[in-house]
Structure formats: structure tokens, C-alpha cells
Design a protein around this motif. Structure first.
Motif, PDB file in Angstrom:
ATOM      1  N   LEU A  22      48.354  29.291  40.328  1.00 20.76           N
ATOM      2  CA  LEU A  22      47.045  28.641  40.200  1.00 20.76           C
ATOM      3  C   LEU A  22      46.409  28.942  38.854  1.00 20.76           C
ATOM      4  O   LEU A  22      45.801  28.068  38.238  1.00 20.76           O
ATOM      5  N   ILE A  62      42.639  28.590  36.643  1.00 23.27           N
ATOM      6  CA  ILE A  62      41.713  29.470  37.350  1.00 23.27           C
ATOM      7  C   ILE A  62      41.885  30.860  36.740  1.00 23.27           C
ATOM      8  O   ILE A  62      42.997  31.370  36.711  1.00 23.27           O
ATOM      9  N   PHE A  76      51.359  32.866  44.200  1.00 26.51           N
ATOM     10  CA  PHE A  76      50.471  31.708  44.336  1.00 26.51           C
ATOM     11  C   PHE A  76      49.306  31.825  43.357  1.00 26.51           C
ATOM     12  O   PHE A  76      48.941  30.852  42.690  1.00 26.51           O
ATOM     13  N   VAL A  88      39.786  29.082  48.905  1.00 19.95           N
ATOM     14  CA  VAL A  88      39.108  30.273  49.440  1.00 19.95           C
ATOM     15  C   VAL A  88      39.291  31.438  48.470  1.00 19.95           C
ATOM     16  O   VAL A  88      38.366  32.200  48.198  1.00 19.95           O
ATOM     17  N   ALA A  89      40.518  31.549  47.924  1.00 18.70           N
ATOM     18  CA  ALA A  89      40.786  32.647  46.994  1.00 18.70           C
ATOM     19  C   ALA A  89      40.172  32.372  45.626  1.00 18.70           C
ATOM     20  O   ALA A  89      39.801  33.302  44.921  1.00 18.70           O
ATOM     21  N   ALA A  90      40.061  31.086  45.262  1.00 15.31           N
ATOM     22  CA  ALA A  90      39.661  30.770  43.890  1.00 15.31           C
ATOM     23  C   ALA A  90      38.154  30.765  43.674  1.00 15.31           C
ATOM     24  O   ALA A  90      37.695  31.019  42.574  1.00 15.31           O
ATOM     25  N   CYS A  91      37.359  30.450  44.698  1.00 15.80           N
ATOM     26  CA  CYS A  91      35.912  30.312  44.478  1.00 15.80           C
ATOM     27  C   CYS A  91      35.312  31.652  44.068  1.00 15.80           C
ATOM     28  O   CYS A  91      35.370  32.627  44.822  1.00 15.80           O
ATOM     29  N   PRO A  92      34.713  31.757  42.869  1.00 22.03           N
ATOM     30  CA  PRO A  92      34.182  33.039  42.411  1.00 22.03           C
ATOM     31  C   PRO A  92      32.901  33.448  43.141  1.00 22.03           C
ATOM     32  O   PRO A  92      32.449  34.574  42.982  1.00 22.03           O
ATOM     33  N   HIS A 138      33.282  38.424  47.274  1.00 21.93           N
ATOM     34  CA  HIS A 138      32.686  37.529  46.280  1.00 21.93           C
ATOM     35  C   HIS A 138      31.249  37.176  46.665  1.00 21.93           C
ATOM     36  O   HIS A 138      30.362  37.150  45.813  1.00 21.93           O
ATOM     37  N   ARG A 139      31.037  36.915  47.967  1.00 21.81           N
ATOM     38  CA  ARG A 139      29.682  36.576  48.423  1.00 21.81           C
ATOM     39  C   ARG A 139      28.744  37.759  48.226  1.00 21.81           C
ATOM     40  O   ARG A 139      27.601  37.589  47.775  1.00 21.81           O
ATOM     41  N   SER A 154      33.729  29.073  49.678  1.00 22.68           N
ATOM     42  CA  SER A 154      34.714  28.266  50.362  1.00 22.68           C
ATOM     43  C   SER A 154      35.373  29.233  51.330  1.00 22.68           C
ATOM     44  O   SER A 154      35.886  30.258  50.901  1.00 22.68           O
ATOM     45  N   LEU A 155      35.299  28.968  52.620  1.00 17.14           N
ATOM     46  CA  LEU A 155      35.787  29.971  53.556  1.00 17.14           C
ATOM     47  C   LEU A 155      36.574  29.352  54.708  1.00 17.14           C
ATOM     48  O   LEU A 155      36.572  28.146  54.888  1.00 17.14           O
ATOM     49  N   GLY A 157      32.681  32.890  46.533  1.00 18.24           N
ATOM     50  CA  GLY A 157      33.079  33.099  47.919  1.00 18.24           C
ATOM     51  C   GLY A 157      32.458  32.110  48.886  1.00 18.24           C
ATOM     52  O   GLY A 157      32.211  32.431  50.039  1.00 18.24           O
ATOM     53  N   ALA A 170      44.006  28.197  48.846  1.00 15.39           N
ATOM     54  CA  ALA A 170      43.853  28.317  47.395  1.00 15.39           C
ATOM     55  C   ALA A 170      42.380  28.311  47.018  1.00 15.39           C
ATOM     56  O   ALA A 170      41.939  29.139  46.218  1.00 15.39           O
ATOM     57  N   ASN A 221      38.205  39.098  47.627  1.00 15.73           N
ATOM     58  CA  ASN A 221      38.331  38.030  48.614  1.00 15.73           C
ATOM     59  C   ASN A 221      36.984  37.317  48.774  1.00 15.73           C
ATOM     60  O   ASN A 221      36.006  37.684  48.115  1.00 15.73           O
ATOM     61  N   ASP A 222      36.916  36.315  49.635  1.00 19.51           N
ATOM     62  CA  ASP A 222      35.694  35.511  49.693  1.00 19.51           C
ATOM     63  C   ASP A 222      34.475  36.324  50.123  1.00 19.51           C
ATOM     64  O   ASP A 222      33.384  36.163  49.587  1.00 19.51           O
ATOM     65  N   ILE A 254      45.754  36.008  49.061  1.00 20.96           N
ATOM     66  CA  ILE A 254      46.929  35.148  48.903  1.00 20.96           C
ATOM     67  C   ILE A 254      48.034  35.914  48.165  1.00 20.96           C
ATOM     68  O   ILE A 254      47.819  37.024  47.695  1.00 20.96           O
ATOM     69  N   TYR A 272      39.465  35.958  39.120  1.00 23.43           N
ATOM     70  CA  TYR A 272      38.836  35.384  40.315  1.00 23.43           C
ATOM     71  C   TYR A 272      39.555  35.853  41.577  1.00 23.43           C
ATOM     72  O   TYR A 272      38.996  35.835  42.658  1.00 23.43           O
ATOM     73  N   PHE A 273      40.824  36.232  41.428  1.00 21.41           N
ATOM     74  CA  PHE A 273      41.619  36.590  42.609  1.00 21.41           C
ATOM     75  C   PHE A 273      41.541  38.076  42.938  1.00 21.41           C
ATOM     76  O   PHE A 273      42.233  38.550  43.814  1.00 21.41           O
TER      77      PHE A 273
END
Lengths: 258, 138
Positions: free
Chosen positions: A220, A226, A216, B93-97, A238-239, B101-102, B99, B91, A234-235, A212, A230-231
């Protein structure tokens, strides 16, 4: 619970619910361009008009925008009468005069049998139907970066003074929810351009994928608590990180005697 | 008693059956959904960890949502995204530590685990019981 009659069928509904919500739940195909559940109903596109009457009205009828009309006990609703189809045809005819090259409007008009506008086309057409969904979503998110400016023929959606909007964070909520895809944005590499303003996209620390915008993320972390770190990923990263951490715990718990 | 996912990575073989179960359970309009669960390498030989939303208390996705599209379901204990309210601002998707939320580009929706309404399909299909869903005392 209250009871209404929709096209001759008795339907239960909740008190205070809007008519369009009941119609959508009953899987009745009502076109609506300016409706979004995230924001208050507005009644701009006029396509969700339905005919209502009551037993005690002695045959009198009323046409209302279903998105703005709260259901009440004993309402008798018709959704596809000849009058309503004629009305929707006229509205779509007018939309075609304003937006002749918009695929979404063309498709919807073709469904109602309108392929060519019978009105005079506007001189320089664009895709905006002025439903105000973008500005309402922007307000709802708390940015209020864009709004409708001018009146009458000159009305359009624009940032303040048509300069780069200072309150915009580049979240793209306006562009992604526009019913006619009028709002254009460009994502090139790590920059995003929307409403004439350039944003820098954050990048994933491991793979370098853009996420993002910096603005933004700052919003946040400042307003929604937040943590900024955390930013950093990316997802997907993170996974992967989560899997590695849980893997370490799993190995550790196997080695520690129970 | 609340039910929770219990992940036992040592039992996981990385067969990805949970991923398939999730995709097919969340299929809509003839399109399979993107899986909400990811069995990923755990950093050691033959160790896999199914990464799935564990429904945190005070989650970052709910805090980051500016239009309040994520609600807590009292019956299942899951935080669910209402797709009609979601404006796809990414928001969460980026915030979940973690990952979890996708974004599903095919269905054009932001997704997260909704515990399948209280009976998660992934836990049912796990052949080695590395992933179970059962009531635990919190």
C-alpha cells in the motif's frame, strides 16, 4: 430508462445494467454464490438462472444466468417457474455430490428441498465449488497470487506450483469472500498463515494489537502512496491520538485571545 | 456552500449521545451498528473530543482501497463505502491516520461516517452543540 416485466410486474431499469442487479433491487430472492459487486460477473455457479421471453418470440423461452444478462426493453422475466426450481434443484443436487459436508450448500439445498444428493458422491469431498470468486477478487486487487489449476476432475484453486505464493500479501480478501468458507487461514499471535505461506502481522505501537500484514502495508505504501508511519498504530490508537491532538488545539485556542 | 462537521471540544461533556444516535441510525436487520463517532478523552481534565470522519480531501481510505469501493457522494460531500463492493481487506482501516474507518464485527462490514445522507443524526442529538453540522465557506 427502460421497462421490463418481472413476474408480471412492470419494473424500471437502467440500460446496460445486469438482470441480477435489477432482481436484487426488487428484493427478489435469487440464489447466487459466485456473484460479487467488486468483480465482473462470471456465471460460474449457475444458480441465478432465470427464464426470459419477449412478446415477439411466440412463446419461445430462454434460460439465462441473470448475473451475465444485460437488461433490454420489453423483456419478460420469470424467476420461480417449475422448470427453474427443478433446474436449481438439479444444480444443488450436483453441488451436494461435490460438497456434501458444506453447511452453506446444505442450507441452500434444504431451502429447495434437496437433503441428500441423488448422484454418487466424490471420493474425497472438499468445500470448494470452483466458482473462481477468490481468484477474480485476487486479480481485481492486483495481486493474482492464486488461480485455478488443472482441468476436469482435477481442477482446483491453488497458488503457482502449489508452493507458497510469492505474490500473496495475506490480505484475506479471498478467504473472507469465499461463498463456502473453503479457504482456510490461521491468525496466531503475530503470524498469519494462508496458502501455505507465513506472514508477519504488524502490531500497534501502543497496545500491541495485530493489524494487517507487513507485506500488505509495504504494498500500500509503495503503490498507493500511503506513508509507512500510518501503519504504526491501529484504528483505535489512531482515534485516541486524534482526540489528544484536537484536545491540545482546543485548549490552546481557548488560551489565545480571539 | 459545503456543509461540514464543526467540533467544539470545550463544549463536549462526553455524554456519548452522539454514539448512541449513530449506532441506532445505522441499525440494520435488527442489529445496532457500531458507532462511527467516538467521544474520547482529550488529554486534559473534563475535556472530551468527538472523533469522527471529517471527510478529508484526497483521503487515505480512498487511496488505499484496491477495489474502488469508496466513492465520493456529490450531494452530501461524504466518502461512502459501498458494502457490496467492499471485500473487507482492512486496507482503509489500517491506512486512515485518524482511525475513522473501522470494522463492525457484528454486521461484518467495514464502516465509516457517511453523514447520514446529508443530515447527520449525531449533530442533531448533541445536547451542548459541541458537534454541529452546518454550511461553512471553504
Amino acid at each position: 430508462m427502460i421497462t421490463v416485466t418481472i413476474n408480471g410486474k412492470l419494473v424500471r431499469a437502467k440500460e446496460g445494467e445486469m438482470l441480477l442487479a435489477v432482481l436484487r433491487r426488487e428484493k427478489i430472492d435469487i440464489p447466487a454464490l459466485c456473484h460479487h459487486e467488486a468483480v465482473e460477473p462470471y456465471g460460474a455457479c449457475r444458480l441465478c438462472m432465470v427464464e426470459i421471453t419477449r412478446k415477439e418470440w411466440d412463446g419461445w423461452k430462454n434460460m439465462v444466468t441473470s448475473c451475465l444478462y444485460p437488461v433490454a426493453d420489453g423483456l419478460i422475466i420469470q424467476t420461480h417457474t417449475t422448470d427453474l426450481i427443478e433446474l436449481r434443484k438439479t444444480i444443488l443436487d450436483l453441488y451436494l455430490a461435490r460438497c456434501p459436508n458444506t453447511p452453506e450448500i446444505q442450507d441452500l439445498a434444504a431451502q429447495y428441498g434437496v437433503n441428500q444428493t441423488s448422484y454418487e458422491q466424490v471420493a474425497d469431498p472438499n468445500d470448494c465449488i470452483l466458482c473462481g470468486l477468490c481468484t477474480r477478487i485476487c486479480d481485481r486487487m492486483g495481486f493474482s497470487a492464486i488461480s485455478a489449476v488443472n482441468r476436469g476432475h482435477g481442477r482446483e484453486i491453488a497458488p503457482p506450483l502449489k508452493n507458497a505464493p510469492p505474490d500473496c500479501v495475506g490480505c484475506l480478501a479471498c478467504a473472507l469472500n469465499c461463498p463456502t468458507n473453503y479457504i482456510k487461514f490461521k491468525d496466531i499471535g503475530y503470524t498469519r498463515e494462508i496458502w501455505g505461506r507465513k506472514f508477519e502481522l504488524l502490531r500497534d505501537a501502543k497496545t500491541g494489537q495485530p493489524t494487517i500484514t507487513k507485506e500488505f502495508a509495504e504494498y500500500l505504501s509503495k503503490h498507493r502512496n500511503i506513508p509507512q508511519d500510518y501503519f504504526e498504530l491501529n484504528d483505535e490508537s489512531h482515534r485516541k491520538e486524534t482526540a489528544l491532538n484536537l484536545g491540545k488545539i482546543a485548549i490552546w485556542s481557548r488560551e489565545v485571545p480571539q | 456552500m459545503k456543509s461540514r462537521f464543526i467540533v467544539t471540544p470545550i463544549l463536549c461533556t462526553g455524554c456519548r449521545t452522539c454514539e448512541l444516535a449513530c449506532s441506532f441510525t445505522h441499525a440494520k436487520d435488527g442489529k445496532v451498528g457500531r458507532s462511527r463517532i467516538y467521544p474520547l478523552a482529550g488529554g486534559f481534565k473534563d475535556l472530551y473530543v468527538p472523533v469522527v470522519c471529517l471527510q478529508c480531501e484526497d483521503p487515505a481510505c480512498v487511496k488505499s482501497c484496491l477495489v474502488d469501493a469508496i466513492h465520493f457522494n456529490e450531494n452530501t460531500g461524504a466518502y461512502e463505502i459501498n458494502p457490496e463492493i467492499c471485500v473487507r481487506c482492512m486496507a482503509c482501516v489500517a491506512a486512515c491516520p485518524f482511525g475513522c474507518s473501522l470494522f463492525d464485527p457484528q454486521q461484518n462490514l467495514v464502516i465509516k461516517c457517511d453523514l447520514c445522507g446529508g443530515d447527520p443524526a449525531c449533530a442533531h442529538f448533541c445536547p451542548t452543540k459541541a458537534l454541529t453540522y452546518k454550511p461553512i465557506a471553504v
